[in-house]
Structures are given as structure tokens and as C-alpha cells.
Write an enzyme that holds these catalytic residues in place. Structure first.
Site, PDB file in Angstrom:
ATOM      1  N   LYS A  81      -7.627  -7.785 -11.344  1.00  0.00           N
ATOM      2  CA  LYS A  81      -7.213  -6.383 -11.402  1.00  0.00           C
ATOM      3  C   LYS A  81      -7.441  -5.751 -12.772  1.00  0.00           C
ATOM      4  O   LYS A  81      -7.759  -4.563 -12.872  1.00  0.00           O
ATOM      5  CB  LYS A  81      -5.759  -6.246 -10.969  1.00  0.00           C
ATOM      6  CG  LYS A  81      -5.545  -6.606  -9.502  1.00  0.00           C
ATOM      7  CD  LYS A  81      -4.118  -6.420  -9.060  1.00  0.00           C
ATOM      8  CE  LYS A  81      -3.955  -6.829  -7.601  1.00  0.00           C
ATOM      9  NZ  LYS A  81      -2.572  -6.608  -7.106  1.00  0.00           N
ATOM     10  N   ASP A 117      -0.897  -0.450  -5.543  1.00  0.00           N
ATOM     11  CA  ASP A 117       0.173  -1.440  -5.432  1.00  0.00           C
ATOM     12  C   ASP A 117       1.557  -0.799  -5.548  1.00  0.00           C
ATOM     13  O   ASP A 117       2.455  -1.079  -4.746  1.00  0.00           O
ATOM     14  CB  ASP A 117       0.031  -2.511  -6.520  1.00  0.00           C
ATOM     15  CG  ASP A 117      -1.062  -3.517  -6.211  1.00  0.00           C
ATOM     16  OD1 ASP A 117      -1.372  -3.713  -5.017  1.00  0.00           O
ATOM     17  OD2 ASP A 117      -1.605  -4.115  -7.159  1.00  0.00           O
ATOM     18  N   TYR A 228       3.315 -13.337   0.532  1.00  0.00           N
ATOM     19  CA  TYR A 228       3.685 -13.309   1.938  1.00  0.00           C
ATOM     20  C   TYR A 228       3.258 -14.604   2.609  1.00  0.00           C
ATOM     21  O   TYR A 228       2.306 -15.260   2.189  1.00  0.00           O
ATOM     22  CB  TYR A 228       3.073 -12.103   2.657  1.00  0.00           C
ATOM     23  CG  TYR A 228       1.555 -12.046   2.611  1.00  0.00           C
ATOM     24  CD1 TYR A 228       0.786 -12.594   3.630  1.00  0.00           C
ATOM     25  CD2 TYR A 228       0.897 -11.432   1.555  1.00  0.00           C
ATOM     26  CE1 TYR A 228      -0.606 -12.538   3.593  1.00  0.00           C
ATOM     27  CE2 TYR A 228      -0.482 -11.356   1.506  1.00  0.00           C
ATOM     28  CZ  TYR A 228      -1.233 -11.918   2.531  1.00  0.00           C
ATOM     29  OH  TYR A 228      -2.598 -11.863   2.492  1.00  0.00           O
TER      30      TYR A 228
END
Length: 295
Positions: A81, A117, A228
Site C-alpha cells: 500500500k 480502507d 477475516y
């Protein structure tokens, strides 16, 4: 009209299929292709979406090669990122504030960078989980590119305070100085009160929890893991043992930030609740595997 001219017209009228991908390392467990396939179907968009493994030391060259062969945009996840922010020619204000990019849009020779985000996290927490960020005391664990994308969006919601704790205190202090938040060591965390605790460390990639005391969650209303998985993550289990009232993994944020990226690329924002339910169902049906992060 001749048969040949009708055929030519049909070919000319065929819709252009835009190509997108998520790029990261690791990337094999990403659900982003499934999410964007559902979005494209519901919004009737002609597009494809893949997950691609980029070399750890060659993100820029890899991303540019994708642009050169016709990709219209990329999602960017761990650990690229910050590299994506450097690659972009133009940055959305929220990406400039974060210093990190998770969405690239290729427009001719121009590369536009955005960070979805933070808005994705805020929408999931306040929409699906009904947690009010205003006047909340917030703790963020970790200091990487994913965390940088959260802080600006959180500050806009006017929390009572934000603290960042990281294994390397110097990195937490850098974020504190840049964003005007508080920096803590992991040892200092249990003595504080937090309504919301966010795990932004990479520990979930290794099926581990961050090295914090369960007392951290004594008065915690919501513990949220950006990772997740099909089953509760180690962080979620730690938070439950410590007394957190509600725990959540990051699937909702993943879907919300993807919807915002879809808007950047396609000009339409998909509905997300049905996609969340579908992906949750698919995860629940999976044999438990290592947790995945980012996208």
C-alpha cells in the site's frame, strides 16, 4: 445491408470488458474476485477481476506491466500500500492523508491512487454493527499501511480519542506525530479504557493474536479484527476471553472498501448487505484454513 456489414456492426457494438485485479503477497486466499464478481453481476458491469501474486521487491514494475497490457485498475493489499502511493501520479485527498493507497485507476498515462480502507471500515462499523464512533475511545494495534488508511476516516467521526500501539513503539510514535493521536507501548495498553479495539497487526496471517493482555478488553464494546476467516480469529477469541461485548472479523470492511473501489472505477456503488450475507455463508461452509487479511 450485407451480411458482412451486419457482422462488422455487431463486432463494433460488442461491449468492452474491463480488466481489474487485486495484487498482494500473499494473495491466494483473497475473496476479492468473488466480491467483485457479485458486484459486477448486480450492477450489470462488463468486467473481469483476478488475484495476482506480486514479487515482494518488484511491485512498481509488476503494476506497470499490468497497466501496459490493458488492466483498468488494481486493488492493492499487504504489503504494497505504501508502494502504491508512491506509484500514483494523482492522489485522492484521503489517500494523500493516509500516505497509503489500496486502489489504483489507470487512465491513459495517468495513475490515480485512492484509499478506501477508512471509509470501508467506518461504514461497516456504523452501518452493519451499529457502533457509534463519535465520542468513542479507540485503540488501534499496528502501524502499517492498512492502519494508516483508517486513522483519517476515524478522526472525521470525532471520537473522544485514538491511541496507536505497535510492537515497535517508534512506528506508533511516527503515526502519533503525523495524525495527532496518542502512541502507546503494548505494556501500557491494559491500563487504559477503550470502547473500540482494532487489530491491524499482521499476526492473523500466522493464526496468532497480538501480544496484549486480555485486560485490554475489560470495558470494550467492540473488538474488530481487520483479518477475516471462516472461524473466529485468535484476536477475536482473546477479546472474548477479556470481556469484549461484541467481536467481529474484517469481512464487512473488506466488502465496503471494495464497493468504494468499484465506485472509483465504474461510477456506481453496489449494495453491500446481500453480498456480505453471501460471502459469510461461503466462509462458514469452508473448511477452516489460515486467516487472510486485507482483501
Amino acid at each position: 445491408m450485407t451480411r458482412s456489414s451486419r457482422s462488422s456492426s455487431a463486432v463494433a457494438a460488442a461491449p468492452t470488458v474491463a480488466r481489474y485485479a487485486v495484487v498482494g503477497n500473499p494473495i491466494q486466499h483473497s475473496l476479492s474476485p468473488q466480491i467483485h464478481a457479485l458486484f459486477a453481476d448486480k450492477c450489470r458491469q462488463q468486467m473481469t477481476y483476478e488475484k495476482l501474486l506480486a514479487p515482494l521487491d518488484g511491485f512498481e514494475e509488476f503494476a506497470l506491466s499490468l497497466r501496459d497490457v490493458g488492466y483498468a485498475g488494481l486493488n492493492v493489499t499487504i504489503p504494497f500500500k505504501l508502494d502504491a502511493a508512491k506509484l500514483a501520479d494523482e492522489l485522492a485527498p484521503r489517500a494523500r492523508l493516509a500516505g497509503a493507497v489500496n486502489t489504483l485507476k489507470f487512465d491513459g498515462d495517468t495513475i490515480f491512487g485512492d484509499n478506501t480502507d477508512g471509509i470501508g471500515f467506518v461504514r461497516d462499523v456504523q452501518g452493519r454493527l451499529k457502533f457509534a464512533l463519535q465520542d468513542a475511545a479507540v485503540l488501534i494495534l499496528g502501524a502499517g499501511g492498512g492502519v494508516r488508511g483508517l486513522i483519517g476516516a476515524l478522526l472525521e467521526e470525532k471520537p473522544r480519542g485514538i491511541a496507536v500501539a505497535n510492537r515497535t513503539h517508534g512506528r506508533a510514535q511516527e503515526l502519533a506525530d503525523e495524525f495527532g493521536v496518542e502512541a502507546l507501548t503494548f505494556d501500557e495498553v491494559p491500563a487504559e479504557h477503550f470502547d473500540l479495539v482494532i487489530n491491524g497487526t499482521p499476526t492473523g496471517l500466522h493464526a496468532q493474536a497480538p501480544n496484549i493482555d486480555p485486560e485490554t478488553f475489560d470495558d470494550c464494546t467492540l473488538a474488530y479484527d481487520l483479518v477475516y476467516d471462516a472461524h473466529p480469529t485468535p484476536f477475536m477469541e482473546l477479546a472474548r476471553r477479556g470481556g469484549a461485548k461484541v467481536v467481529s472479523d474484517g469481512l464487512g470492511m473488506l466488502i465496503e472498501q471494495a464497493a468504494e473501489a468499484f465506485l472509483v472505477w465504474r461510477g456506481v456503488r453496489p449494495e453491500t448487505l446481500a453480498v456480505y450475507r453471501e460471502l459469510r455463508h461461503r466462509l462458514d461452509a469452508m473448511v477452516p484454513a489460515a486467516a487472510v487479511a486485507g482483501r
